[in-house]
Scaffold this active site. Structure first.
Site, PDB file in Angstrom:
ATOM      1  N   GLU A  86      34.015  38.365  33.125  1.00 46.56           N
ATOM      2  CA  GLU A  86      33.093  37.451  32.327  1.00 46.56           C
ATOM      3  C   GLU A  86      32.220  36.707  33.307  1.00 46.56           C
ATOM      4  OE1 GLU A  86      36.527  38.647  29.562  1.00 46.56           O
ATOM      5  OE2 GLU A  86      36.366  37.886  31.757  1.00 46.56           O
ATOM      6  N   PRO A 303      41.214  50.705  45.706  1.00 46.07           N
ATOM      7  CA  PRO A 303      42.259  50.107  44.632  1.00 46.07           C
ATOM      8  C   PRO A 303      41.756  48.912  44.106  1.00 46.07           C
ATOM      9  CG  PRO A 303      43.458  50.946  46.485  1.00 46.07           C
ATOM     10  CD  PRO A 303      42.231  50.685  47.021  1.00 46.07           C
ATOM     11  N   ARG A 304      41.860  48.542  42.981  1.00 45.61           N
ATOM     12  CA  ARG A 304      41.381  47.246  42.219  1.00 45.61           C
ATOM     13  C   ARG A 304      42.139  46.089  42.722  1.00 45.61           C
ATOM     14  NH1 ARG A 304      36.851  45.364  39.410  1.00 45.61           N
ATOM     15  NH2 ARG A 304      37.704  43.672  37.706  1.00 45.61           N
ATOM     16  N   MET A 344      38.675  43.454  50.383  1.00 47.89           N
ATOM     17  CA  MET A 344      37.958  42.935  49.522  1.00 47.89           C
ATOM     18  C   MET A 344      36.524  42.482  49.615  1.00 47.89           C
ATOM     19  SD  MET A 344      40.344  42.681  47.234  1.00 47.89           S
ATOM     20  CE  MET A 344      39.798  41.544  45.858  1.00 47.89           C
ATOM     21  N   PRO A 371      29.465  49.921  35.264  1.00 48.62           N
ATOM     22  CA  PRO A 371      28.778  50.812  36.369  1.00 48.62           C
ATOM     23  C   PRO A 371      27.401  50.628  36.847  1.00 48.62           C
ATOM     24  CG  PRO A 371      28.456  51.271  33.921  1.00 48.62           C
ATOM     25  CD  PRO A 371      29.248  50.094  34.112  1.00 48.62           C
ATOM     26  N   GLU A 373      26.466  48.417  39.447  1.00 51.55           N
ATOM     27  CA  GLU A 373      26.149  48.434  40.912  1.00 51.55           C
ATOM     28  C   GLU A 373      25.900  49.687  41.510  1.00 51.55           C
ATOM     29  OE1 GLU A 373      29.305  46.063  42.843  1.00 51.55           O
ATOM     30  OE2 GLU A 373      28.277  44.253  42.451  1.00 51.55           O
TER      31      GLU A 373
END
Length: 460
Positions: A86, A303-304, A344, A371, A373
């Site tokens: 957010e 990976p997130r 990161m 989506p 970016e």
């Protein structure tokens, strides 16, 4: 309208339990003491541009904190953004408000959201921005918090609302606005089960800026009057990143990598971005299919969550891929099959290097990541069926041919990616369609900012 009597009683009874939950969850974090103080209204950081003194303890009441000398310029706007997602979405809107001369106090529910504030506003912290964990929805705590921050307006990003807080803001004449508000059918049904509570929140809100007509309709069904609801494009259309020195450096590095074959042909490159557990194995299985079509295909795997980087590296090795890692400062060689981007803040750069982008969080039930970016960079997109977080964006990008949505079948995902990965002409056409759509809608943050300014000016 007051919340039903059961609500404040339930909150009061739950507070001791919640305090213990916070202690347990954050016991190893350096922010534990601050989190407890801020959630329960016992101590806060200074308001931006205020005296260096902060609220001292529980006994400071409204009259005590009002006495603190503050230079607030156009005033402080309190923004509540639940978590990192957010906050990232709201960033263009919040920057607009700072540029308009307002100060910001940002509250977060999660640790990731709390940490993200310092990252996004590193240059403004303490000057035009400060932050805290959100206070519990108890009247005494809420009054103490409002007395400290003294906001001229409160904005809630997307959906999280608190009934006591909204009633108190209404009582004090402080406008409260939901921005970029969305309400799925499932969320609507949850709110509707507590109809009196939900109606009180709808009545106490000043304005709801909904991001689509369906959400607007559901807010009205919960009790919001027609004149309170405004529909504009989602802030996510404005929330794409900008290249900076870090990304320029990454692009320069990429020029030294072996991204072409011996004949000078550029290798087909795709990215699996912000993957969750289960999605990495899926992406690697898809990559095996793509390499069967063209052995030079390269996967950039991102990976997130950083705590899973080593786990994903082991998975790549177990599945037999020649893998290089960003954390080792490895470079891509001619025979590199998978590049693990275990870093990161560099995702925008990796999107730029790739030809096709698979946006993850959509092949497991995480709701799908933004989506916009990759679309803003002219990259054709592939997403799964779990897209509740970005439903409208997916629909609109799909409608112009910039995004293919598929299920979690390895064969279907491979087919969707290969359509663009091995046909540069089609990929360019799809990417340009997506970029044009993003450019057409990039003023969403400006439109929502204007609604807020109109409210403050008494126009609405």
């Amino acid at each position: 309208m007051k919340p039903p009597i059961y609500y404040p009683i339930a909150i009061r009874l739950a507070m001791p339990i919640y305090r213990q939950m916070v202690k347990k969850k954050s016991r190893h974090l350096p922010t534990l003491d601050r989190e407890l103080n801020e959630r329960f209204g016992e101590h806060y950081q200074p308001v931006p541009n205020s005296s260096s003194q902060s609220i001292v303890d529980k006994v400071v009441d409204k009259s005590g904190s009002d006495a603190i000398n503050q230079d607030l310029s156009r005033g402080v706007i309190w923004c509540h953004a639940v978590s990192l997602g957010e906050l990232n979405t709201a960033y263009p809107l919040l920057k607009n408000l700072i540029n308009q001369g307002f100060k910001l106090w940002i509250t977060s529910t999660t640790q990731t959201g709390f940490n993200r504030v310092s990252q996004l506003f590193s240059d403004e912290m303490g000057v035009s921005v400060n932050h805290s964990f959100v206070p519990v929805d108890n009247l005494a705590v809420v009054q103490r918090f409002i007395s400290h921050v003294r906001p001229v307006m409160v904005i809630f990003i997307e959906t999280e609302l608190w009934a006591t807080m909204l009633h108190e803001l209404n009582q004090q004449g402080i406008p409260s606005v939901m921005v970029n508000a969305r309400l799925t059918q499932k969320s609507y049904e949850g709110y509707a089960r507590f109809s009196k509570l939900s109606r009180s929140m709808m009545m106490n809100l000043s304005t709801i800026i909904a991001q689509d007509e369906e959400s607007a309709k559901r807010f009205r069904q919960l009790g919001a009057s027609d004149d309170k609801v405004v529909v504009t494009d989602s802030l996510k259309w404005s929330s794409f990143g900008q290249f900076d020195d870090k990304h320029d450096k990454l692009a320069a590095e990429a020029n030294t990598w072996q991204l072409t074959d011996h004949e000078g042909r550029r290798r087909p490159i795709w990215i699996a971005a912000s993957t969750h557990e289960g999605e990495e194995r899926l992406a690697l299985q898809v990559h095996q299919k793509l390499m069967a079509i063209d052995a030079l295909a390269l996967l950039i795997l991102v990976p997130r969550h950083p705590e899973r980087f080593d786990e994903v590296a082991r998975l790549c090795d177990e599945m037999g891929f020649n893998t290089k890692r960003r954390s080792n400062n490895d470079i891509i060689h001619y025979d590199t099959q998978v590049y693990l981007a275990d870093s990161m803040g560099e995702l925008l750069g990796w999107y730029q290097v790739a030809d096709v982008a698979l946006v993850a969080g959509s092949f497991v039930d995480k709701g799908g990541h933004n989506p916009i970016e990759p679309a803003s960079l002219g990259k054709p997109l592939v997403m799964g069926r779990f897209t509740k977080n970005c439903e409208i964006l997916v629909q609109e990008l799909s409608s112009v041919g910039a995004l293919l949505q598929t299920d979690d079948s390895v064969d279907d995902i491979a087919k969707a990616i290969s359509e663009w990965l091995f046909d540069k002409g089609l990929a360019v056409k799809a990417g340009e369609a997506g970029r044009d759509l993003v450019m057409d809608k990039q003023h969403a943050a400006d439109k929502q900012t204007q609604v807020l300014l109109d409210i403050l000016a008494g126009v609405r």
